[in-house]
Design an enzyme around this catalytic site. Sequence first.
Site, short mmCIF file in Angstrom:
data_model
loop_
_atom_site.label_atom_id
_atom_site.label_comp_id
_atom_site.label_asym_id
_atom_site.label_seq_id
_atom_site.Cartn_x
_atom_site.Cartn_y
_atom_site.Cartn_z
N TYR A 125 0.93 -1.35 -0.05
CA TYR A 125 0.01 -0.11 0.11
C TYR A 125 0.85 1.22 0.08
CZ TYR A 125 -3.96 -3.07 1.31
OH TYR A 125 -5.04 -3.91 1.05
N TRP A 278 -13.49 -7.24 2.20
CA TRP A 278 -13.27 -5.93 1.88
C TRP A 278 -14.10 -5.18 0.73
CZ3 TRP A 278 -10.73 -5.77 -3.10
CH2 TRP A 278 -10.33 -7.10 -3.36
N PRO A 280 -16.99 -3.28 0.78
CA PRO A 280 -18.40 -3.59 0.77
C PRO A 280 -19.18 -2.75 -0.12
CG PRO A 280 -17.42 -2.26 2.95
CD PRO A 280 -16.32 -2.65 2.07
N LEU A 281 -18.46 -1.49 -0.35
CA LEU A 281 -19.05 -0.53 -1.18
C LEU A 281 -18.87 -0.75 -2.60
CD1 LEU A 281 -19.22 2.19 1.22
CD2 LEU A 281 -20.98 0.66 0.96
N ALA A 282 -17.89 -1.69 -2.94
CA ALA A 282 -17.42 -1.86 -4.19
C ALA A 282 -16.81 -0.58 -4.93
CB ALA A 282 -18.73 -2.28 -5.40
N GLN A 364 -17.58 10.14 6.35
CA GLN A 364 -17.76 8.83 5.44
C GLN A 364 -17.61 7.67 6.50
OE1 GLN A 364 -14.79 8.12 2.57
NE2 GLN A 364 -16.11 9.58 1.22
#
Length: 402
Positions: A125, A278, A280-282, A364
């Site tokens: 990352y 991981w 979850p909101l695409a 968020q």
Amino acid sequence: MQVSIACTEHNLKSRSSDDRLCSNRPTSCGSTVTNGGHAKCRTTAVLTHNLSQNSPQLPIYLKESTSRGTGMKYRNLGKSGLRVSCLGLGTWVTFGSQISDEMAENIMAVAFEHGVNLFDTAEVYASGKAEVTLGNIIKKRGWRRSSFVITTKIYWGGQAETERGLSRKHIIEGLKGSLERLQLDYVDIIFANRTDANSPMEEIVRAMTYVINQGMAMYWGTSRWSSMEIMEAYSVARQFNLIPPVCEQAEYHLFQRDKVEAQLPELYHKIGIGAMTWSPLACGLITGKYEDSIPENSRAALKGYQWLKEKVTSEEGRRQQTKLKEVHAIAERLNCSTAQLAVAWCLRSEGVSSVLLGVSNVEQLLENLGSIQVLPQLTPQTISEIDGILGNKPHTKKESRS
């Protein structure tokens, strides 16, 4: 072989009745057990009796618990003893690149205050910067190391041939590099961040066992491995008395369901593998961010995310947006956002230990944390309604048999 029996309330209450059951009974060693005689055989009989009586209640420690102070729910990581918050914080894309270090610290602080104890990162990352940022924040905040869980992933560590993959060399050296960047003595979980066809499974499992035995990690898991590969790792661990994986990291959202719902539950029941999911909101698709166009500051507009842009603008992406409008209507009916509904939908799945959130600001984060309050509203009728809209519910083996 020595046998020890925990002095539980059940054992104390049942001791007298168990002794009567064993009294004057022929044993496997050819003698007769009488009250006060042949204690070893009587102990074995009591143990067998208690196990047979208690076996339906054995998973009691797997129960979900809720913090009174924050409302956060905690679950076991698979069938290990590690308790993790049902919502974790991921650092992919955001830490060390998309957001400032100050914003990253604010997000982590708010997450921790709301009961999040799981923070996920990887050596790849932001080319290691995400781990550096995470480590600096932990050191600055001064949190007790025993009060949170850090996970990192190993595979892509550098440009050299020996700086990537899952060889024993890279697993050990890669984890040492992660620990230096994180400024930690150990991580709680080290994940193999995909499979490596060039490294024998036995070498991978032995290297993971080594770093755990050396105190560099507490557990190990897999990420984006197939069920067969996970089973192979488990079998190798059992064959050579090594440490098996406890968790699989998998993509899971409304439009990506098969692995988590059809494959991992079987592994959960058979060998105790949990799911840490991981996206979850695409990648923002489910929030409606890309419904009309691609915002300039969105992930799909970033360099290196051409695949996301193509996915959003594809014919399939447009079909998904149409379905999401119907899902949005359900969210309105439940008085929550589509994002909250989508995260809660992930949490309701069997075997999911934790859902990793990726956020770029505190607002968020707080919105996504609100999904815990939405979870009780997901009745079987509501889930069935969502399944009808999506039309992609995978068929499990259990359903196939029926």
